[in-house]
Motif scaffolding. Structure first.
Motif, short mmCIF file in Angstrom:
data_model
loop_
_atom_site.label_atom_id
_atom_site.label_comp_id
_atom_site.label_asym_id
_atom_site.label_seq_id
_atom_site.Cartn_x
_atom_site.Cartn_y
_atom_site.Cartn_z
N MET A 119 -17.78 -0.80 14.96
CA MET A 119 -17.53 -0.75 13.52
C MET A 119 -16.50 -1.84 13.19
N ASP A 120 -16.81 -2.66 12.20
CA ASP A 120 -15.86 -3.72 11.85
C ASP A 120 -14.69 -3.15 11.05
N ALA A 121 -13.67 -3.95 10.83
CA ALA A 121 -12.43 -3.49 10.19
C ALA A 121 -12.67 -2.97 8.78
N TYR A 122 -13.52 -3.64 8.01
CA TYR A 122 -13.78 -3.18 6.64
C TYR A 122 -14.46 -1.82 6.64
N GLU A 123 -15.50 -1.67 7.43
CA GLU A 123 -16.22 -0.39 7.48
C GLU A 123 -15.31 0.72 8.00
N ASN A 124 -14.46 0.38 8.94
CA ASN A 124 -13.51 1.36 9.45
C ASN A 124 -12.54 1.81 8.36
N ALA A 125 -12.00 0.88 7.58
CA ALA A 125 -11.10 1.22 6.48
C ALA A 125 -11.83 2.01 5.40
N ARG A 126 -13.09 1.67 5.16
CA ARG A 126 -13.87 2.35 4.13
C ARG A 126 -14.16 3.79 4.50
N THR A 127 -14.42 4.05 5.76
CA THR A 127 -14.85 5.39 6.17
C THR A 127 -13.75 6.23 6.81
N LYS A 128 -12.73 5.61 7.37
CA LYS A 128 -11.69 6.35 8.08
C LYS A 128 -10.71 7.01 7.12
N PHE A 129 -10.24 6.25 6.14
CA PHE A 129 -9.24 6.76 5.21
C PHE A 129 -9.95 7.27 3.96
N PHE A 130 -9.99 8.56 3.78
CA PHE A 130 -10.67 9.12 2.61
C PHE A 130 -9.72 9.33 1.44
N TRP A 131 -8.43 9.31 1.67
CA TRP A 131 -7.47 9.65 0.64
C TRP A 131 -6.26 8.74 0.75
N GLN A 132 -5.81 8.23 -0.35
CA GLN A 132 -4.57 7.48 -0.45
C GLN A 132 -4.51 6.26 0.46
N ARG A 133 -5.48 5.38 0.30
CA ARG A 133 -5.43 4.09 0.99
C ARG A 133 -4.58 3.16 0.15
N CYS A 134 -3.80 2.33 0.79
CA CYS A 134 -2.89 1.44 0.09
C CYS A 134 -3.01 0.03 0.67
N VAL A 135 -2.82 -0.95 -0.20
CA VAL A 135 -2.75 -2.34 0.25
C VAL A 135 -1.57 -2.99 -0.45
N HIS A 136 -0.82 -3.77 0.30
CA HIS A 136 0.31 -4.51 -0.25
C HIS A 136 -0.21 -5.88 -0.69
N LEU A 137 -0.02 -6.19 -1.96
CA LEU A 137 -0.46 -7.46 -2.50
C LEU A 137 0.56 -8.53 -2.15
N LEU A 138 0.10 -9.78 -2.13
CA LEU A 138 0.98 -10.88 -1.73
C LEU A 138 2.11 -11.13 -2.71
N ASP A 139 1.98 -10.63 -3.95
CA ASP A 139 3.04 -10.83 -4.93
C ASP A 139 4.09 -9.72 -4.87
N GLY A 140 4.03 -8.86 -3.85
CA GLY A 140 5.02 -7.82 -3.65
C GLY A 140 4.64 -6.45 -4.20
N ARG A 141 3.59 -6.39 -5.02
CA ARG A 141 3.15 -5.11 -5.55
C ARG A 141 2.33 -4.35 -4.50
N LYS A 142 2.17 -3.05 -4.74
CA LYS A 142 1.33 -2.21 -3.91
C LYS A 142 0.21 -1.67 -4.78
N SER A 143 -0.95 -1.48 -4.20
CA SER A 143 -2.09 -0.95 -4.94
C SER A 143 -2.71 0.18 -4.13
N THR A 144 -2.92 1.33 -4.78
CA THR A 144 -3.57 2.46 -4.13
C THR A 144 -5.07 2.33 -4.33
N VAL A 145 -5.79 2.19 -3.25
CA VAL A 145 -7.23 1.96 -3.27
C VAL A 145 -7.96 3.27 -3.56
N ALA A 146 -8.79 3.27 -4.60
CA ALA A 146 -9.56 4.46 -4.96
C ALA A 146 -10.92 4.48 -4.25
N ILE A 147 -11.54 3.30 -4.13
CA ILE A 147 -12.87 3.23 -3.55
C ILE A 147 -13.10 1.87 -2.91
#
Length: 101
Positions: free
Chosen positions: A1-29
């Motif tokens: 399973m590649d990294a994207y598919e793993n992130a898509r299917t492994k974390f079902f709740w409250q996925r987060c990514v740190h943006l390069l401008d210092g903000r954080k974004s909670t991934v919904a889907i």
């Protein structure tokens, strides 16, 4: 399973990514790769891109035609480069509610 598919299917709740401008974004889907389609919207005036995900505020993660992943901020009407590739974007996704940090 590649990294994207793993992130898509492994974390079902409250996925987060740190943006390069210092903000954080909670991934919904995160969309399945086979569901990516070229974006056709009146507000998008850039080169071809596909929506690959969205955050809880309705902003989009886009795979740009150059291979990079961009974050489209509807409020600011700007796109921010998040990662040079989908795989690197996926590796940036963590589990947890970063919105309260």
């Amino acid at each position: 399973m590649d990294a994207y598919e793993n992130a898509r299917t492994k974390f079902f709740w409250q996925r987060c990514v740190h943006l390069l401008d210092g903000r954080k974004s909670t991934v919904a889907i995160l969309l399945r790769q086979e569901d990516w389609r070229p974006l056709d919207a009146p507000w998008w005036r850039e080169k071809q891109a596909s929506i690959i995900g969205a955050d809880i505020d309705g902003n989009f993660f886009l795979r740009h035609c150059d291979g990079s992943v961009r974050f489209w901020d509807h409020k600011l009407q700007v796109n921010i480069v998040v990662a040079p590739s989908v795989q690197e974007f996926a590796q940036m996704i963590t589990e947890g509610d970063e919105s309260v940090a």
